[in-house]
Design a protein around this motif. Structure first.
Motif, PDB file in Angstrom:
ATOM      1  N   UNK A 215       0.815  -1.212   0.000  1.00  0.00           N
ATOM      2  CA  UNK A 215       0.000   0.000   0.000  1.00  0.00           C
ATOM      3  C   UNK A 215       0.852   1.267   0.000  1.00  0.00           C
ATOM      4  N   UNK A 216       2.152   1.131   0.213  1.00  0.00           N
ATOM      5  CA  UNK A 216       3.018   2.302   0.363  1.00  0.00           C
ATOM      6  C   UNK A 216       4.016   2.449  -0.779  1.00  0.00           C
ATOM      7  N   UNK A 217       3.982   1.554  -1.747  1.00  0.00           N
ATOM      8  CA  UNK A 217       4.923   1.616  -2.876  1.00  0.00           C
ATOM      9  C   UNK A 217       4.153   1.487  -4.184  1.00  0.00           C
ATOM     10  N   UNK A 218       4.764   1.976  -5.256  1.00  0.00           N
ATOM     11  CA  UNK A 218       4.125   1.906  -6.566  1.00  0.00           C
ATOM     12  C   UNK A 218       4.382   0.566  -7.255  1.00  0.00           C
ATOM     13  N   UNK A 232       3.395  -6.271  -9.185  1.00  0.00           N
ATOM     14  CA  UNK A 232       2.165  -5.493  -9.121  1.00  0.00           C
ATOM     15  C   UNK A 232       2.540  -4.020  -9.237  1.00  0.00           C
ATOM     16  N   UNK A 233       1.975  -3.349 -10.229  1.00  0.00           N
ATOM     17  CA  UNK A 233       2.211  -1.923 -10.444  1.00  0.00           C
ATOM     18  C   UNK A 233       0.960  -1.153 -10.045  1.00  0.00           C
ATOM     19  N   UNK A 234       1.145  -0.071  -9.301  1.00  0.00           N
ATOM     20  CA  UNK A 234       0.029   0.749  -8.849  1.00  0.00           C
ATOM     21  C   UNK A 234       0.144   2.143  -9.428  1.00  0.00           C
ATOM     22  N   UNK A 235      -0.998   2.651  -9.852  1.00  0.00           N
ATOM     23  CA  UNK A 235      -1.054   4.006 -10.392  1.00  0.00           C
ATOM     24  C   UNK A 235      -2.382   4.632  -9.995  1.00  0.00           C
ATOM     25  N   UNK A 236      -2.449   5.944 -10.117  1.00  0.00           N
ATOM     26  CA  UNK A 236      -3.679   6.662  -9.791  1.00  0.00           C
ATOM     27  C   UNK A 236      -4.556   6.758 -11.027  1.00  0.00           C
ATOM     28  N   UNK A 237      -5.775   6.256 -10.919  1.00  0.00           N
ATOM     29  CA  UNK A 237      -6.743   6.346 -12.016  1.00  0.00           C
ATOM     30  C   UNK A 237      -7.830   7.356 -11.682  1.00  0.00           C
ATOM     31  N   UNK A 245      -8.662   7.130  -7.847  1.00  0.00           N
ATOM     32  CA  UNK A 245      -8.597   5.859  -7.152  1.00  0.00           C
ATOM     33  C   UNK A 245      -7.318   5.141  -7.577  1.00  0.00           C
ATOM     34  N   UNK A 246      -6.901   4.159  -6.792  1.00  0.00           N
ATOM     35  CA  UNK A 246      -5.686   3.416  -7.076  1.00  0.00           C
ATOM     36  C   UNK A 246      -6.012   2.210  -7.955  1.00  0.00           C
TER      37      UNK A 246
END
Length: 301
Positions: A215-218, A232-237, A245-246
């Protein structure tokens, strides 16, 4: 630290193998691991105990050497370093944060003195100024004259991060930095590391078994059986209504000969074992479970 130096602060691992031998028995801790972390990234390495996480970190820190493969950190080939160069590498190129306070901080020194000692060993100037700046950055300036026993667990780890940053390293490595903390304190420490990454631009690699770190890394890299398996890659949508949202997307990692590991839950859910059916489509590869007896049924048709 110059922009050119920061631009070179990447991690590259290719086909890393590490074999340990004890009492005549060989154990393969790493089995062809490949990893790329670009300069300035904040990445978490997750995996079960025995997956090879700590072995990887030992190699990247310069404390261990791989049995085979290639590894470079901040442009330095770790296989080519002499003993003297390896000491210099550990003092100047990488900073390290351990899980245990006793390995991060000397109990008879204050927070300020622990940072200054690290700088003294590397002959880094401006120790008092640098110590104060790092304690301010990690929001533990109130601990400057306290010894570890006079700090909370979260304060100890934030001071440990300051010690790891004392000599302005290009890469910061952390081995289970929240392993001895409760959930709320863990979140604070991880946010502190994210703040350091954002403010200083130091490439940061966190090794942990705690899934909450995601939850704290991209970017989160999963290691299984000594190899990178998924990311797993996280970005802001943004939704149609304009709300942020993430968005998290999972990817399988291909090595250079085309091998990949499917997530264990996929294999269990679909009952995949031993072999699967493949089909090359126009824009994707299809993978299906193969049940015993299917070949015979196909032949009968």
């Amino acid at each position: 630290m110059t922009e050119n130096a920061r631009a070179d602060a990447s991690i590259r691992c290719a086909d890393l193998v590490r074999i340990f031998t004890a009492d005549g028995v060989e154990v393969q801790a790493l089995q062809g691991l490949t990893l790329r972390v670009d300069a300035g990234e904040l990445v978490a390495i997750v995996g079960a105990s025995g997956s090879g996480k700590s072995t990887l970190l030992g190699i990247l820190s310069g404390l261990d050497k791989p049995t085979a493969g290639q590894v470079s950190v901040a442009g330095r080939d770790l296989l080519a370093l002499s003993n003297r160069e390896r000491v210099d590498y550990r003092r100047h190129t990488v900073g390290f944060v351990w899980q245990q306070t006793s390995r991060n901080l000397l109990g008879y020194l204050t927070a300020r003195e622990n940072i200054a000692l690290t700088m003294s060993l590397a002959r880094t100037p401006d120790r008092e100024r640098r110590s104060g700046e790092l304690l301010d950055l990690l929001e533990v300036s109130h601990c400057a004259d306290r010894r570890p026993t006079e700090m909370s667990g979260g304060e100890q780890q934030r001071v440990a991060i300051a010690v790891g940053l004392a000599n302005d390293p290009r890469v910061l490595l952390a081995d289970e930095p929240t392993g001895e903390l409760d959930e709320a304190t863990s979140a604070e420490v991880l946010e502190a590391m994210r703040g350091v990454n954002r403010e200083l631009g130091v490439t940061t690699l966190i090794v942990t078994h705690d899934p909450a770190v995601s939850d704290h890394v991209a970017r989160t890299v999963q290691i299984r059986d000594g190899r990178t398996s998924t990311e797993v890659l996280r970005r802001t949508g943004v939704t149609a209504d304009g709300d942020e949202h993430i968005v998290a997307e999972e990817f399988a990692v291909l090595d250079r000969v085309g091998r990949l590991q499917l997530p264990q839950e996929y294999l269990t859910t679909l009952g995949m074992r031993e072999r699967v059916r493949l089909a090359l489509e126009t824009d994707h590869v299809g993978v299906w479970p193969h049940a015993a007896g299917e070949d015979d049924a196909d032949d009968d048709r």
